[in-house]
Design a protein around this motif. Structure first.
Motif, PDB file in Angstrom:
ATOM      1  N   PHE A   1     158.411 -20.363  34.878  1.00 51.44           N
ATOM      2  CA  PHE A   1     159.223 -19.265  34.944  1.00 51.44           C
ATOM      3  C   PHE A   1     160.638 -19.975  35.181  1.00 51.44           C
ATOM      4  CE2 PHE A   1     160.432 -15.029  36.241  1.00 51.44           C
ATOM      5  CZ  PHE A   1     161.473 -15.000  36.685  1.00 51.44           C
ATOM      6  N   VAL A   2     161.581 -19.629  34.327  1.00 50.87           N
ATOM      7  CA  VAL A   2     162.875 -20.172  34.280  1.00 50.87           C
ATOM      8  C   VAL A   2     163.803 -19.459  35.116  1.00 50.87           C
ATOM      9  CG1 VAL A   2     164.554 -21.163  32.870  1.00 50.87           C
ATOM     10  CG2 VAL A   2     162.548 -21.160  31.850  1.00 50.87           C
ATOM     11  N   GLY A   3     163.693 -19.793  36.396  1.00 51.21           N
ATOM     12  CA  GLY A   3     164.298 -18.856  37.517  1.00 51.21           C
ATOM     13  C   GLY A   3     165.829 -18.660  37.182  1.00 51.21           C
ATOM     14  N   HIS A   4     166.545 -19.481  36.316  1.00 52.25           N
ATOM     15  CA  HIS A   4     168.007 -19.317  36.403  1.00 52.25           C
ATOM     16  C   HIS A   4     168.294 -18.893  34.933  1.00 52.25           C
ATOM     17  CE1 HIS A   4     170.028 -21.146  40.020  1.00 52.25           C
ATOM     18  NE2 HIS A   4     168.847 -21.984  40.045  1.00 52.25           N
ATOM     19  N   GLY A   5     167.218 -18.625  34.191  1.00 53.36           N
ATOM     20  CA  GLY A   5     167.444 -17.888  32.897  1.00 53.36           C
ATOM     21  C   GLY A   5     168.105 -18.849  31.987  1.00 53.36           C
ATOM     22  N   PHE A   6     168.802 -18.235  30.740  1.00 55.43           N
ATOM     23  CA  PHE A   6     169.756 -18.991  30.039  1.00 55.43           C
ATOM     24  C   PHE A   6     170.959 -19.163  30.610  1.00 55.43           C
ATOM     25  CE2 PHE A   6     171.397 -19.042  25.176  1.00 55.43           C
ATOM     26  CZ  PHE A   6     171.609 -20.275  25.553  1.00 55.43           C
ATOM     27  N   GLY A   7     170.887 -19.840  31.713  1.00 52.68           N
ATOM     28  CA  GLY A   7     172.052 -20.135  32.536  1.00 52.68           C
ATOM     29  C   GLY A   7     172.193 -21.531  32.881  1.00 52.68           C
ATOM     30  N   VAL A   8     172.976 -21.969  33.947  1.00 50.89           N
ATOM     31  CA  VAL A   8     173.199 -23.184  34.578  1.00 50.89           C
ATOM     32  C   VAL A   8     171.909 -23.957  35.071  1.00 50.89           C
ATOM     33  CG1 VAL A   8     174.413 -24.757  36.057  1.00 50.89           C
ATOM     34  CG2 VAL A   8     175.381 -22.624  35.007  1.00 50.89           C
ATOM     35  N   GLN A   9     171.394 -24.885  34.503  1.00 52.24           N
ATOM     36  CA  GLN A   9     170.432 -25.655  35.169  1.00 52.24           C
ATOM     37  C   GLN A   9     170.695 -27.058  35.736  1.00 52.24           C
ATOM     38  OE1 GLN A   9     167.327 -23.903  34.508  1.00 52.24           O
ATOM     39  NE2 GLN A   9     168.473 -22.587  33.143  1.00 52.24           N
ATOM     40  N   GLY A  10     170.122 -27.181  37.105  1.00 51.55           N
ATOM     41  CA  GLY A  10     170.545 -28.373  37.702  1.00 51.55           C
ATOM     42  C   GLY A  10     171.736 -28.651  38.492  1.00 51.55           C
TER      43      GLY A  10
ATOM     44  N   ILE B   1     158.624 -17.993  30.281  1.00 50.86           N
ATOM     45  CA  ILE B   1     159.337 -16.740  30.841  1.00 50.86           C
ATOM     46  C   ILE B   1     160.739 -17.109  31.205  1.00 50.86           C
ATOM     47  CG2 ILE B   1     159.155 -14.655  32.231  1.00 50.86           C
ATOM     48  CD1 ILE B   1     156.101 -15.577  32.820  1.00 50.86           C
ATOM     49  N   ILE B   2     161.759 -16.453  30.634  1.00 44.80           N
ATOM     50  CA  ILE B   2     163.176 -16.405  30.885  1.00 44.80           C
ATOM     51  C   ILE B   2     163.746 -15.430  31.571  1.00 44.80           C
ATOM     52  CG2 ILE B   2     165.155 -17.356  29.840  1.00 44.80           C
ATOM     53  CD1 ILE B   2     163.633 -17.907  27.314  1.00 44.80           C
ATOM     54  N   GLU B   3     163.863 -15.767  32.732  1.00 48.63           N
ATOM     55  CA  GLU B   3     164.806 -14.703  33.726  1.00 48.63           C
ATOM     56  C   GLU B   3     166.102 -14.422  33.236  1.00 48.63           C
ATOM     57  OE1 GLU B   3     167.708 -13.716  37.016  1.00 48.63           O
ATOM     58  OE2 GLU B   3     167.552 -15.327  35.792  1.00 48.63           O
ATOM     59  N   ASP B   4     166.515 -13.136  33.755  1.00 44.31           N
ATOM     60  CA  ASP B   4     167.826 -12.639  33.046  1.00 44.31           C
ATOM     61  C   ASP B   4     168.230 -11.619  34.243  1.00 44.31           C
ATOM     62  OD1 ASP B   4     169.998 -12.551  31.522  1.00 44.31           O
ATOM     63  OD2 ASP B   4     169.292 -10.957  30.479  1.00 44.31           O
ATOM     64  N   SER B   5     169.755 -11.537  34.538  1.00 44.98           N
ATOM     65  CA  SER B   5     170.289 -10.654  35.482  1.00 44.98           C
ATOM     66  C   SER B   5     171.642 -10.242  34.459  1.00 44.98           C
ATOM     67  CB  SER B   5     170.403 -11.242  36.541  1.00 44.98           C
ATOM     68  OG  SER B   5     171.472 -12.177  36.532  1.00 44.98           O
ATOM     69  N   LEU B   6     172.251  -9.108  35.049  1.00 45.62           N
ATOM     70  CA  LEU B   6     173.276  -8.663  34.027  1.00 45.62           C
ATOM     71  C   LEU B   6     174.533  -8.312  34.992  1.00 45.62           C
ATOM     72  CD1 LEU B   6     171.073  -5.993  32.629  1.00 45.62           C
ATOM     73  CD2 LEU B   6     171.931  -8.017  31.249  1.00 45.62           C
ATOM     74  N   THR B   7     174.715  -9.164  35.999  1.00 43.95           N
ATOM     75  CA  THR B   7     176.064  -8.911  36.927  1.00 43.95           C
ATOM     76  C   THR B   7     176.350 -10.191  37.428  1.00 43.95           C
ATOM     77  OG1 THR B   7     176.833  -7.677  38.842  1.00 43.95           O
ATOM     78  CG2 THR B   7     174.636  -8.505  38.584  1.00 43.95           C
ATOM     79  N   VAL B   8     177.558 -10.464  37.946  1.00 43.05           N
ATOM     80  CA  VAL B   8     178.173 -11.275  38.921  1.00 43.05           C
ATOM     81  C   VAL B   8     178.164 -10.950  40.412  1.00 43.05           C
ATOM     82  CG1 VAL B   8     180.054 -13.087  39.191  1.00 43.05           C
ATOM     83  CG2 VAL B   8     179.471 -12.438  36.903  1.00 43.05           C
TER      84      VAL B   8
ATOM     85  N   PHE C   1     173.856 -17.115  39.900  1.00 43.30           N
ATOM     86  CA  PHE C   1     173.394 -15.870  39.240  1.00 43.30           C
ATOM     87  C   PHE C   1     174.514 -15.905  38.094  1.00 43.30           C
ATOM     88  CE2 PHE C   1     172.057 -14.437  43.467  1.00 43.30           C
ATOM     89  CZ  PHE C   1     170.727 -13.953  43.103  1.00 43.30           C
ATOM     90  N   ALA C   2     175.355 -16.608  37.911  1.00 49.13           N
ATOM     91  CA  ALA C   2     176.370 -16.529  36.663  1.00 49.13           C
ATOM     92  C   ALA C   2     177.127 -18.061  36.802  1.00 49.13           C
ATOM     93  CB  ALA C   2     177.331 -15.458  36.931  1.00 49.13           C
ATOM     94  N   PRO C   3     177.678 -18.362  35.451  1.00 48.53           N
ATOM     95  CA  PRO C   3     177.542 -17.613  34.268  1.00 48.53           C
ATOM     96  C   PRO C   3     175.822 -17.756  33.547  1.00 48.53           C
ATOM     97  CG  PRO C   3     178.230 -19.882  33.988  1.00 48.53           C
ATOM     98  CD  PRO C   3     178.150 -19.798  35.381  1.00 48.53           C
ATOM     99  N   LYS C   4     175.650 -16.710  32.780  1.00 48.75           N
ATOM    100  CA  LYS C   4     174.456 -16.360  32.091  1.00 48.75           C
ATOM    101  C   LYS C   4     174.347 -16.040  30.971  1.00 48.75           C
ATOM    102  CE  LYS C   4     171.160 -15.896  35.332  1.00 48.75           C
ATOM    103  NZ  LYS C   4     170.290 -15.184  36.484  1.00 48.75           N
ATOM    104  N   HIS C   5     173.751 -16.386  29.784  1.00 50.09           N
ATOM    105  CA  HIS C   5     173.868 -16.179  28.651  1.00 50.09           C
ATOM    106  C   HIS C   5     172.509 -15.068  28.277  1.00 50.09           C
ATOM    107  CE1 HIS C   5     176.675 -19.582  27.273  1.00 50.09           C
ATOM    108  NE2 HIS C   5     177.120 -18.462  28.085  1.00 50.09           N
ATOM    109  N   ASP C   6     172.758 -14.399  27.268  1.00 52.28           N
ATOM    110  CA  ASP C   6     171.542 -13.514  26.804  1.00 52.28           C
ATOM    111  C   ASP C   6     170.234 -14.272  26.402  1.00 52.28           C
ATOM    112  OD1 ASP C   6     169.753 -11.521  25.632  1.00 52.28           O
ATOM    113  OD2 ASP C   6     171.577 -10.193  25.404  1.00 52.28           O
TER     114      ASP C   6
END
Length: 459
Positions: free
Chosen positions: A7-16, A50-57, A74-79
């Motif tokens: 489970f990629v908890g930060h989604g398509f976002g900043v890792q590490g 599994i790639i997490e996602d959220s829709l806000t800052v 929680f941000a920045p995060k891409h689709d």
């Protein structure tokens, strides 16, 4: 048979971010690090990515997005849907599961996107259906606030139903490709769905090619309504549980919901979230674990920011005038009470070099206002209201006694005297107990850190 996923908890976002290896040899905004990851996971025999996602800052903690953006939590995060084709091209067997919000995606758009991606894959695609409880996210889609919890699941039920109807609006053999007869597809095998429900009105049919196999539906539902949704619709249910007994109880409840919905309970695979620590030796793992158990102001802000966003409660953040001593967990008994008295980690008010200057300043201001203390809640010269260290806008928290903060905590009278000396409201003493528990992640509802970058395994 065991099943494992990631489970990629930060989604398509900043890792590490915040770790020594951040940014060394990779750019989180590019597909390459995720392609490398899925290749390794497939080689290791995992089933799902599994790639997490959220829709806000989020800006609920402290009234601003400062912590969310400073810590890239929680941000920045891409689709994640845009990342899926790159991951499918790098794998042959690993399931790729992007997150889709049933609250904000139109079902026709979701059905079309997923059908297109499924044709790219070898039957590897899944979709993680979420209901998005954030009011901030709702305000990005023209709403003032999100609808209530159970109603969101009602909407999600209808959303899934419409998406599946659209996928099935073409019969599997509708495409003929008969060049001699000049017929590409049989019109009698493609039909509108004419759906008119409580939340959606969709004519159909879908205008993509029929699917050889529908994507796997993944869902994480912990509430009774969420478990009912998972039992009726999910192929994979993801859960947090405490201990073997908790895992068994959750799995039994999902199987019961599936049977109640007329499904074979064995058709629903249940995976539980774990958070492994991967190091070169057990000693190194224990050392890293001990370091993580120490709490800094950054850790506290991160936990409270996540809790504020996920619980939809605005929490007030107050920064101390000087850096607080490094707090630890309950192994250092009574540290919360000691901190309240200014004695944690060897600190004492008498040893504060700025203390005499502050006392002279207080005496000066008392003299100017005739030795009258401002009523509690009035504003000081800075214009800021004096508020507790942490304010949960929820009844019940303010009634907790200071003695509950931990073994060796000060008595209520002592705490009250110390609070008066520091000119903090008395309810601050009662808030020490929930503050300590929340930053340790001991509350049953705190799922933030345990979900990020976690492995999952079926029980």
């Amino acid at each position: 048979m065991l099943h494992f996923g990631w489970f990629v908890g930060h989604g398509f976002g900043v890792q590490g971010w915040g770790t020594p290896g951040y940014g060394i040899g990779y750019d989180w905004k590019k597909p390459a690090p995720y392609q490398h990851a899925v290749r390794e996971f497939e080689r290791a025999g995992l089933d799902l990515f599994i790639i997490e996602d959220s829709l806000t800052v989020p800006d609920t903690y402290g009234g601003s997005a400062e912590v969310s953006l400073a810590q890239a939590s929680f941000a920045p995060k891409h689709d994640p849907l845009a990342l899926v084709p790159y991951l499918l091209s790098a794998t042959e067997h690993l399931g790729i599961v992007p997150t889709i919000s049933a609250s904000f995606y139109p079902p026709f758009t979701a059905a079309r996107l997923l059908a297109t991606l499924q044709h790219f894959s070898n039957g590897q695609l899944g979709w993680n259906v979420v209901t998005s409880g954030s009011d901030l996210a709702a305000q990005n889609y023209g709403l003032d606030q999100q609808i209530e919890h159970d109603l969101r699941y009602e909407k999600a039920e209808e959303f899934v139903d419409v998406v599946r109807k659209l996928w099935r609006s073409w019969e599997p053999d509708a495409i003929l490709e008969d060049a001699r007869a000049g017929v590409f597809a049989d019109h009698t095998k493609v039909r509108p769905i004419h759906h008119d429900g409580e939340f959606f009105k969709v004519r159909g049919p879908l205008n993509t090619a029929p699917l050889p196999e529908e994507p796997v539906l993944v869902q994480a539902g912990a509430s009774p309504r969420g478990k009912a949704f998972a039992g009726a619709n999910a192929d994979v249910a993801i859960a947090l549980a405490r201990g073997v007994d908790g895992m068994k109880a959750y799995r039994d409840s999902i199987r019961a919901e599936a049977a109640g919905a007329g499904r074979n309970p064995d058709d629903v695979k249940v995976l539980f979230v774990l958070k492994p620590t991967v190091t070169g030796s057990r000693a190194e793992a224990e050392e890293l674990r001990a370091a993580r158990r120490e709490l800094t102001q950054r850790d506290i802000d991160s936990q409270l920011n996540s809790i504020s966003y996920l619980s939809r409660h605005r929490l007030q953040a107050v920064r101390p005038r000087r850096a607080p001593p490094r707090a630890q967990h309950q192994q250092q008994s009574g540290h919360a009470g000691a901190f309240l008295q200014g004695r944690a980690a060897g600190f004492h008010p008498a040893a504060d070099p700025a203390g005499p200057q502050r006392r002279r300043r207080r005496q000066h201001h008392r003299h100017r206002r005739g030795n009258r203390r401002l009523p509690r809640g009035d504003r000081g010269r800075s214009g800021r209201r004096r508020v507790p260290l942490l304010r949960l806008r929820r009844s019940g928290h303010h009634s907790r006694r200071a003695g509950q903060a931990g073994a060796g905590a000060p008595e209520a009278g002592t705490a009250a005297n110390e609070l008066r000396r520091r000119r903090l409201p008395p309810e601050s003493a009662g808030l020490l107990a929930p503050w300590q528990g929340l930053v340790q992640g001991q509350e049953p509802g705190d799922t933030t850190d345990r979900c990020r970058g976690s492995g999952t395994a079926r029980s």
